[in-house]
Scaffold this active site. Structure first.
Site, PDB file in Angstrom:
ATOM      1  N   GLU A  27       0.749  -1.044  -0.285  1.00  0.00           N
ATOM      2  CA  GLU A  27       0.101  -0.054   0.286  1.00  0.00           C
ATOM      3  C   GLU A  27       1.281   0.944  -0.150  1.00  0.00           C
ATOM      4  OE1 GLU A  27      -2.414  -0.197   3.279  1.00  0.00           O
ATOM      5  OE2 GLU A  27      -3.733  -1.879   2.329  1.00  0.00           O
TER       6      GLU A  27
ATOM      7  N   GLU B 117      -5.222  -8.599   1.337  1.00  0.00           N
ATOM      8  CA  GLU B 117      -5.734  -8.512   2.737  1.00  0.00           C
ATOM      9  C   GLU B 117      -7.618  -7.678   2.017  1.00  0.00           C
ATOM     10  OE1 GLU B 117      -4.394  -4.495   4.630  1.00  0.00           O
ATOM     11  OE2 GLU B 117      -2.719  -5.910   4.009  1.00  0.00           O
TER      12      GLU B 117
HETATM   13  C1  FCB Z   1      -4.421  -1.428   5.175  1.00  0.00           C
HETATM   14  C2  FCB Z   1      -2.702  -1.865   6.075  1.00  0.00           C
HETATM   15  C3  FCB Z   1      -2.667  -2.816   6.978  1.00  0.00           C
HETATM   16  C4  FCB Z   1      -4.880  -3.290   8.142  1.00  0.00           C
HETATM   17  C5  FCB Z   1      -5.102  -3.397   7.038  1.00  0.00           C
HETATM   18  C6  FCB Z   1      -6.419  -3.133   8.525  1.00  0.00           C
HETATM   19  O1  FCB Z   1      -4.040  -0.749   5.330  1.00  0.00           O
HETATM   20  O2  FCB Z   1      -2.227  -2.507   5.031  1.00  0.00           O
HETATM   21  O3  FCB Z   1      -1.864  -3.308   8.309  1.00  0.00           O
HETATM   22  O4  FCB Z   1      -3.994  -2.678   9.038  1.00  0.00           O
HETATM   23  O5  FCB Z   1      -5.193  -1.950   6.775  1.00  0.00           O
END
Ligand code: FCB
Length: 484
Positions: free
Chosen positions: A175, A369
């Protein structure tokens, strides 16, 4: 989306053969052991120890203490039935000075972790950079300095040589958008800057770091699978008047990262003050940044809605785009939300997967994620009945199936997160885990959602609705109760 298949047949609920089921974590969020075995501070140690930066003054000093509970955590993964584990390497544990001397003890921790995972047939998925830049590099300008990009390449080389063949997938960076927006524009994340000129430099250098990391991996591990994890944000205009804003935001939040990596150029529509200045971009930089990747990792949590009429308040920084600031606002219509206030809209993830399929020319996509924070608590019987999380997972896996039915090559899904952890500026109050962590003792307790996710991972299919699973689920038992 009318052509998409919906529900019904067994086929529609099954994931493709070989679909990768995983969970994710990151080093600073779980490891603790902040000053153990030669680890040096990262920007997150500094930031978290600065009063007022993190909710309640929480820090990652101890976190989930995974550094000392490696066996317990591998046991959790084994019992969860997942085939892959995405974790990140703490850069200042391995290269305490950011570059140069290697801290062998730090490297050993990851070697042990990877060995244990392989013994259990769990694929190690290693994120090289998940936000914990060594403080020594920050002292030399952090991501605003080109040296950080070179140093990330060096870290990748060290990891490739030491851990090499056993790593199933390499994720170069996590990210970059958040580093730029929260780290350099609105200051809510480390290193806490609010400066568009530094942000523009950081944008270029972190992508360049991806390029150098990729180059280091390619030259040492020609067969390695490597790619970035990014979090493109859906901006959904609710009226005609917000279209232009949605496009401007898409350029700033999405194209600024996708275009250099996938096309080798920065988008012309990027707000002028964030455009990396020509003098920072050296010959060959964009070729390095856009070198071929093997997969694209999508981190998805929520969309943003725009409509005309109110103040736009998504970003604190100044906007250089004339004509829309002050007239468009981030708002969620009447939608269910998580405790983070994030609207729950699985269809937005499906559409993003379809967009990425097109943008990447059909590369394998992994959801690296996806998850939600909820107000989880231990019942007197020691259970965590996180029905909202089960519904969230069910909805988003349905979206993955719809994307696959539409022809998108989604190759795996990594739920965020294995366990509750240090949620950056939110500290420990936001729980994202499939396992509940009692931070005082370090004890982990399976949540209901862990049982649900296990069933999906093992069967490789999505049950019709969460309710029957809940009714049939055995009572969760505490696991990994050994405290250090
Ligand atoms: C993302 C991050 C991860 C976590 C989630 C909830 O932006 O990459 O580390 O904190 O959010």
């Amino acid at each position: 989306m009318n052509s998409l298949k919906h529900g019904g047949s067994d086929d529609a609920r099954r994931f493709p053969e070989g679909f990768v089921w995983g969970v994710g974590t990151s080093s600073y969020q779980i490891e603790g052991a902040a000053a153990t075995d030669g680890r040096a501070p990262s920007i997150w140690d500094t930031f978290a120890h600065t009063p007022g930066k993190v909710n309640r003054g929480d820090t990652g000093d101890i976190a989930c203490n995974s550094y000392h509970r490696l066996d317990d955590d591998v046991q959790l993964l084994t019992e969860l039935g997942v085939g892959a584990y995405r974790f990140s390497v703490s850069w200042p544990r391995v290269l305490p000075n950011g570059s140069g001397a290697v801290n062998v003890l730090g490297l050993d921790y990851y070697r042990r972790l990877i060995d244990r995972l392989c013994e259990r047939d769990i694929k190690p998925v290693l994120t090289i950079y998940h936000w914990d830049l060594p403080q020594t590099l920050e002292d030399r300008g952090g991501w605003a300095n080109r040296d950080a990009a070179l140093a990330l390449g060096e870290l990748a080389a060290v990891l490739a040589e030491a851990l090499g063949e056993q790593v199933a997938m390499w994720i170069t960076i996590n990210e970059p958008l958040q580093t730029v927006q929260q780290g350099y524009l609105n200051g809510s994340h480390a290193p806490g800057r609010r400066d568009p000129a530094l942000a523009a430099a950081a944008l270029h250098h972190i992508l360049l770091g991806h390029g150098y990391a990729l180059q280091a991996l390619r030259s040492r591990l020609p067969d390695a699978a490597a790619g970035p994890s990014m979090d493109p944000q859906p901006f959904l205009a609710l009226d005609q008047g917000s279209r232009a804003a949605a496009e401007a935001l898409d350029a700033e939040y999405n194209r600024a990262y996708l275009d250099p990596v996938l096309r080798g150029s920065y988008p012309a529509a990027l707000r002028a003050d964030l455009m990396p200045p020509g003098e920072l971009i050296q010959d060959g930089d964009l070729a390095l940044i856009s070198a071929p990747i093997d997969f694209f990792g999508l981190n998805y949590y929520r969309p943003h809605y725009l409509r005309r009429g109110d103040r736009f308040d998504l970003r604190v920084g100044e906007s250089a785009i004339p004509g829309w600031r002050g007239t468009v606002r981030y708002m969620a219509p009447d939608l269910p939300r998580t405790v983070m206030g994030w609207p729950i809209v699985p269809a937005a993830m499906r559409d993003l997967l379809i967009r990425l399929h097109e943008e990447t020319g059909g590369l394998p996509l992994y959801v690296t994620e996806n998850g939600c924070a909820a107000d989880d608590y231990l019942t007197p019987e020691g259970r965590v009945d996180d029905h909202e999380r089960i519904a969230y997972i069910h909805g988003h896996l349905g979206a993955v199936l719809e994307a696959i039915a539409a022809g998108v090559n989604v190759a795996g899904y990594f739920h965020w997160s294995l366990m509750d952890n240090f949620e950056w500026a939110e500290g420990y109050r936001r729980r994202f885990g499939l396992h509940y962590v009692e931070f005082e003792s370090g004890r982990r307790v399976r949540k209901r959602s862990a049982y649900f996710y296990r069933q999906v991972a093992i069967s490789n299919e999505l049950p019709p609705a969460p309710e029957p699973v809940l009714a049939d689920a055995p009572l969760p038992a505490a696991t990994g109760a050994r405290s250090q």
